[in-house]
Design a protein around this motif. Structure first.
Motif, short mmCIF file in Angstrom:
data_model
loop_
_atom_site.label_atom_id
_atom_site.label_comp_id
_atom_site.label_asym_id
_atom_site.label_seq_id
_atom_site.Cartn_x
_atom_site.Cartn_y
_atom_site.Cartn_z
N ARG A 264 11.01 -15.30 30.11
CA ARG A 264 11.51 -15.03 31.45
C ARG A 264 12.29 -16.20 32.02
NH1 ARG A 264 6.44 -12.48 31.61
NH2 ARG A 264 6.55 -10.28 32.20
N GLU A 265 11.85 -17.39 31.70
CA GLU A 265 12.44 -18.59 32.29
C GLU A 265 12.81 -19.57 31.18
OE1 GLU A 265 9.46 -19.95 34.95
OE2 GLU A 265 9.86 -18.41 36.47
N GLY A 266 13.32 -20.71 31.57
CA GLY A 266 13.70 -21.72 30.60
C GLY A 266 15.18 -21.66 30.28
N PRO A 267 15.65 -22.60 29.47
CA PRO A 267 17.07 -22.66 29.13
C PRO A 267 17.54 -21.39 28.44
CG PRO A 267 15.91 -24.65 28.43
CD PRO A 267 14.86 -23.67 28.83
N LEU A 268 18.76 -21.01 28.71
CA LEU A 268 19.33 -19.85 28.04
C LEU A 268 19.67 -20.20 26.60
CD1 LEU A 268 21.76 -18.45 30.77
CD2 LEU A 268 19.57 -17.50 30.06
N PRO A 269 19.42 -19.29 25.67
CA PRO A 269 19.73 -19.57 24.25
C PRO A 269 21.23 -19.52 24.00
CG PRO A 269 18.92 -17.33 24.50
CD PRO A 269 18.77 -17.97 25.84
N ASP A 270 21.65 -20.19 22.94
CA ASP A 270 23.03 -20.09 22.48
C ASP A 270 23.21 -18.79 21.72
OD1 ASP A 270 23.80 -22.57 23.56
OD2 ASP A 270 23.03 -23.63 21.79
N LEU A 271 24.43 -18.30 21.68
CA LEU A 271 24.74 -17.05 20.99
C LEU A 271 25.68 -17.33 19.83
CD1 LEU A 271 25.29 -14.68 24.05
CD2 LEU A 271 23.19 -15.05 22.73
N ALA A 272 25.41 -16.66 18.71
CA ALA A 272 26.20 -16.89 17.50
C ALA A 272 27.10 -15.71 17.14
CB ALA A 272 25.26 -17.19 16.33
N THR A 273 26.97 -14.59 17.85
CA THR A 273 27.73 -13.39 17.51
C THR A 273 28.51 -12.91 18.72
OG1 THR A 273 25.85 -11.96 18.08
CG2 THR A 273 26.02 -12.68 15.79
N ARG A 274 29.32 -11.89 18.50
CA ARG A 274 30.13 -11.34 19.58
C ARG A 274 29.55 -10.01 20.04
NH1 ARG A 274 34.05 -13.90 21.07
NH2 ARG A 274 35.01 -12.18 22.21
N THR A 275 29.60 -9.80 21.34
CA THR A 275 29.07 -8.59 21.96
C THR A 275 30.14 -7.95 22.83
OG1 THR A 275 26.82 -9.49 22.00
CG2 THR A 275 27.28 -7.65 23.48
N ALA A 276 30.27 -6.64 22.73
CA ALA A 276 31.20 -5.89 23.57
C ALA A 276 30.43 -5.26 24.73
CB ALA A 276 31.91 -4.82 22.76
N ILE A 277 30.92 -5.46 25.94
CA ILE A 277 30.35 -4.81 27.12
C ILE A 277 31.18 -3.58 27.41
CG2 ILE A 277 29.85 -5.06 29.58
CD1 ILE A 277 29.51 -8.04 29.10
N LEU A 278 30.55 -2.41 27.33
CA LEU A 278 31.27 -1.14 27.43
C LEU A 278 30.94 -0.45 28.74
CD1 LEU A 278 30.64 0.21 23.81
CD2 LEU A 278 32.41 -1.38 24.60
N MET A 279 31.97 -0.20 29.55
CA MET A 279 31.81 0.50 30.82
C MET A 279 32.57 1.83 30.74
SD MET A 279 30.74 0.55 34.05
CE MET A 279 30.54 -1.04 34.85
N PRO A 280 31.91 2.92 30.32
CA PRO A 280 32.57 4.23 30.35
C PRO A 280 32.73 4.70 31.80
CG PRO A 280 30.65 4.21 28.88
CD PRO A 280 30.57 3.00 29.74
N THR A 281 33.84 5.35 32.08
CA THR A 281 34.07 5.86 33.43
C THR A 281 34.77 7.20 33.35
OG1 THR A 281 35.09 5.37 35.58
CG2 THR A 281 36.23 4.56 33.62
N TYR A 282 34.46 8.06 34.32
CA TYR A 282 35.02 9.41 34.33
C TYR A 282 35.33 9.80 35.77
CZ TYR A 282 35.21 14.53 34.00
OH TYR A 282 35.59 15.84 34.09
#
Length: 725
Positions: free
Chosen positions: A129-147
């Motif tokens: 829940r708390e503490g330093p945020l981890p580093d990320l090694a991969t890529r992530t797509a944030i997808l916002m579908p809209t209609y």
């Protein structure tokens, strides 16, 4: 000022084009065969992230529900059939068992959630829940579908997510996609303009993208599938959102990191909290979701383990797992049961679990938010679509290779709507039993001669105990949520303290109880219309205040008042005591029109908020992500209040802005090839443009479909620009 074709060409040569889309990175997504087991590629039957002794947890929850149901059935049988077995008695007993099993499982699951909340559980997968945020090694797509959504409103939440990720220092690990299925041509051009403004303001060139589909094949699931097949190969994870979703950047980073560390996990579902409610109905929904929701979510996460579920948004998904296992087939038969799968999220989770991947929920982290429909009417419209989608699961639940918990998810989803007509039948048959006992005189002496008569054995005291026990089990989760809040200072303080929290629970329970019989009839009519073969269609959700005139409310809800009047007359004709027992149902139906108007009222909702009733912690102390969203919303409101030279109509907007026109032309699909399918809307639309003497005349004769079609071709755009304004 209108622009010419020469001006567009000159501008296109001088201005660097926006990267509306990245380079293609195709990923195969085969359609799944529900009649045969899939290839699991050597993955274990039991994922390594399965909690220890999960079978014991399930035995406690499900076994406890079975025991409670059996006890209730035994006691109810004593009430109904003590003088001998009757047909009506057996029917009511069978309905009671089904409904009793439903509320018993909810109770035992909530009891497990109560223990988990007190122990501050609900995490797992090494998430902190708390503490330093981890580093990320991969890529992530944030997808916002809209209609067909208001694009400026959609981008309020999307920009808040973006800015929150910037603050984490991990923004370079994410790309953002606005995936449009919009069919309204005016909204489409506004989307393009809003996207260009968004990219320019946040300097998001090269990491914020926009794509609109010409054809809405398979709705939202088809929208995501098209993205996976075209771009999914470049991203290890995708974060799926709804048009009203807001998620804290730190929360996103933590669950993406957990996905990176656990290669056999396909999906991590967060707990979305409802926010932004202004009407009484929306505030009741968000209060119930915030106070009772964590208890329920902790409970199901505790015994679902690695066989969790997917709610369609605010979840991180492993792209490869989704592509490998979640290609949805079309169901055989006609709509509403056949065709594309509407409630696709449950099915996608079940198929990924079938393929050997783990599905987890982490309700112990806050920072995931969504909005609620503003009124009972809007919920009824949305639930009609959900009802059809969930009933479709009846064709999927017996698919080969599904985990039994996944089958249970689908059965629970079906039961969420089937139980309403069952409750209605339970009430109706209860009245019939009372009528039978009222008009059929009992036989005190049978054929066998006895010294004493056979006195009726129906015990009203026993019936009262069964009723009290049933209501106690039904309302226990709310009491447990209140007790849990007493041990959580943040929640208790955020809800206005112990007294106001208790008053809010009583208020929500009272109004919710009055609304319940109306919702029962709404769901029952929805189930009936689906069984009669009526398709629900696909409409954008109303996210405004929900203001409806009293005349419209009376037109929509008089039928429930009439039905309640008939039930009241039937109960009164039997006995005054039966009428009193049915009073909670009868009052709710009798007051259907004023209740619908009251709960849709913004003034009543905000008045209760001023008294710190139906309050949630996110209103008392605004989290950083919601502060960002509020600031963006204020900017949007200020912009709307100022005179705006940008037209809202598509043709006018393109003619007025050379930049928008140039970028729109760059995104047009490739011209039609000879032999490919012919679009009648395009042919008719182009003909109407050629014959129209001016833009207003063209707009007067073009349908919405024709207007959208001509905007998809360079020839159509050229004709629009050539017309006199």
């Amino acid at each position: 000022m209108d622009v010419s074709l020469d001006a567009v060409s000159t501008l296109s040569a001088k201005v660097a084009p926006f990267d509306f889309l990245p380079a293609d990175a195709p990923l195969a997504m085969p359609t799944q065969n529900l009649r045969q087991r899939p290839e699991t590629f050597g993955r274990d039957r039991h994922p390594p992230t399965t909690p220890p002794l999960l079978w014991l947890r399930r035995l406690a929850v499900i076994g406890g529900a079975v025991v409670l149901t059996a006890w209730g059935a035994f006691e109810m049988n004593r009430v109904l059939n003590s003088m001998g077995v009757s047909t009506l008695g057996l029917i009511v007993l069978a309905l009671f068992v089904i409904l009793g099993a439903w509320i018993s499982l909810s109770f035992t699951s909530s009891l497990a959630g109560f223990v988990s909340v007190l122990r501050q559980g609900g995490l797992g997968l090494g998430i902190a829940r708390e503490g330093p945020l981890p580093d990320l090694a991969t890529r992530t797509a944030i997808l916002m579908p809209t209609y067909n959504e208001d694009p400026d409103r959609v981008l309020v939440g999307l920009r808040a997510i973006h800015d929150s990720l910037v603050r984490t220092g991990r923004i370079d690990a994410f790309d953002i996609f606005l995936l449009s299925d919009t069919t309204d041509p005016d909204v489409w051009i506004r989307e393009e303009r809003a996207y260009l403004d968004f990219v320019e303001v946040v300097h998001g060139q090269g990491r914020i993208f926009y794509r609109r589909r010409q054809k809405n094949i398979d709705r939202k699931s088809g929208n995501l599938e098209e993205w996976v097949k075209r771009f999914g190969g470049a991203y290890q994870q995708m974060l799926t959102l709804d048009a009203d979703s807001v998620m804290d950047g730190g929360l996103i980073v933590r669950i993406v990191s957990a996905m990176e560390r656990h290669e056999k996990v396909a999906l991590i579902q967060t707990l979305p909290v409802i926010i932004g409610g202004k009407t009484l109905f929306a505030r009741m929904q968000q209060f119930a979701g915030r106070v009772y929701g964590p208890l329920i979510a902790h409970g199901i996460a505790w015994w679902h383990g690695s066989e969790g579920n997917y709610w369609g948004h605010n979840a991180v998904i492993r792209t490869r797992a989704f592509a490998e296992q979640a290609g949805l087939p079309h169901l055989p038969g006609r709509k509403p049961f056949g065709g594309g799968i509407m409630s696709h999220d449950f099915v996608e989770a079940a198929l990924m679990r079938r393929g050997g991947w783990a599905i987890h929920m982490v309700p112990g982290l806050f920072g995931s938010y969504e909005e609620s429909p503003p009124s009972l009417t809007d919920v009824a419209i949305r639930d009609r679509r959900w009802c059809q989608g969930n009933l479709q699961h009846g064709k999927i639940v017996l698919s080969r290779g599904l985990h039994w918990v996944s089958r249970m998810h689908m059965m629970v989803g079906i039961g969420a709507y089937i139980t309403s007509p069952l409750w209605l039948l339970f009430l109706m048959f209860g009245i019939l039993i009372s009528l039978q006992s009222h008009f059929d005189r009992p036989e005190y002496f049978g054929e066998t001669k006895t010294l004493y008569p056979h006195w009726p054995q129906v015990d009203p005291v026993q019936a009262k105990y069964v009723f009290i026990g049933t209501m106690a089990i039904l309302l226990a989760p709310k009491a447990l949520a209140f007790i849990a809040a007493l041990f959580d200072r943040v929640t208790l303080r955020g809800c206005g303290g112990a007294f106001r929290l208790a008053m809010s629970i009583l208020l929500e329970t009272l109004i919710g109880g009055l609304i319940a019989p109306i919702a029962m009839l709404i769901h029952s009519s929805g189930v009936l219309s689906i069984l009669r073969g009526r398709d629900s269609g696909w409409n954008a959700q109303n996210r405004d205040d929900g203001r409806v005139s009293l005349r419209e409310i009376a037109h929509g809800y008089w039928i429930y008042t009439a039905f309640g009047t008939v039930m009241a007359a039937a109960a009164w004709s039997v006995s005054f005591s039966l009428f009193l027992w049915m009073t909670p149902v009868l009052v709710g139906l009798a007051l259907a029109i004023p209740l619908a108007a009251l709960t849709a009222s913004r003034e009543v909702g905000l008045w209760l908020k001023s008294w710190n009733l139906l309050l949630i912690p996110e209103e008392t102390a605004l989290p950083p992500i919601l502060r960002l969203a509020t600031e963006n919303d204020l900017r949007r409101a200020e912009k709307e209040a100022m005179p705006d030279d940008a037209p809202g109509e598509a043709f006018a907007a393109l003619r007025a802005s050379p930049l928008l026109l140039a970028e729109h032309c760059r995104t047009l699909p490739a011209p039609r090839k000879p032999g490919s399918a012919i679009d009648p809307n395009l042919l008719v639309g182009l003909l109407k443009l050629r014959e129209a003497p001016s833009v207003p005349d063209a707009l007067a004769v073009l349908t919405r479909q024709e207007k959208a079609a001509v905007l998809c071709t360079k020839e159509g755009v050229d004709l629009i620009l050539a017309l006199p304004g």
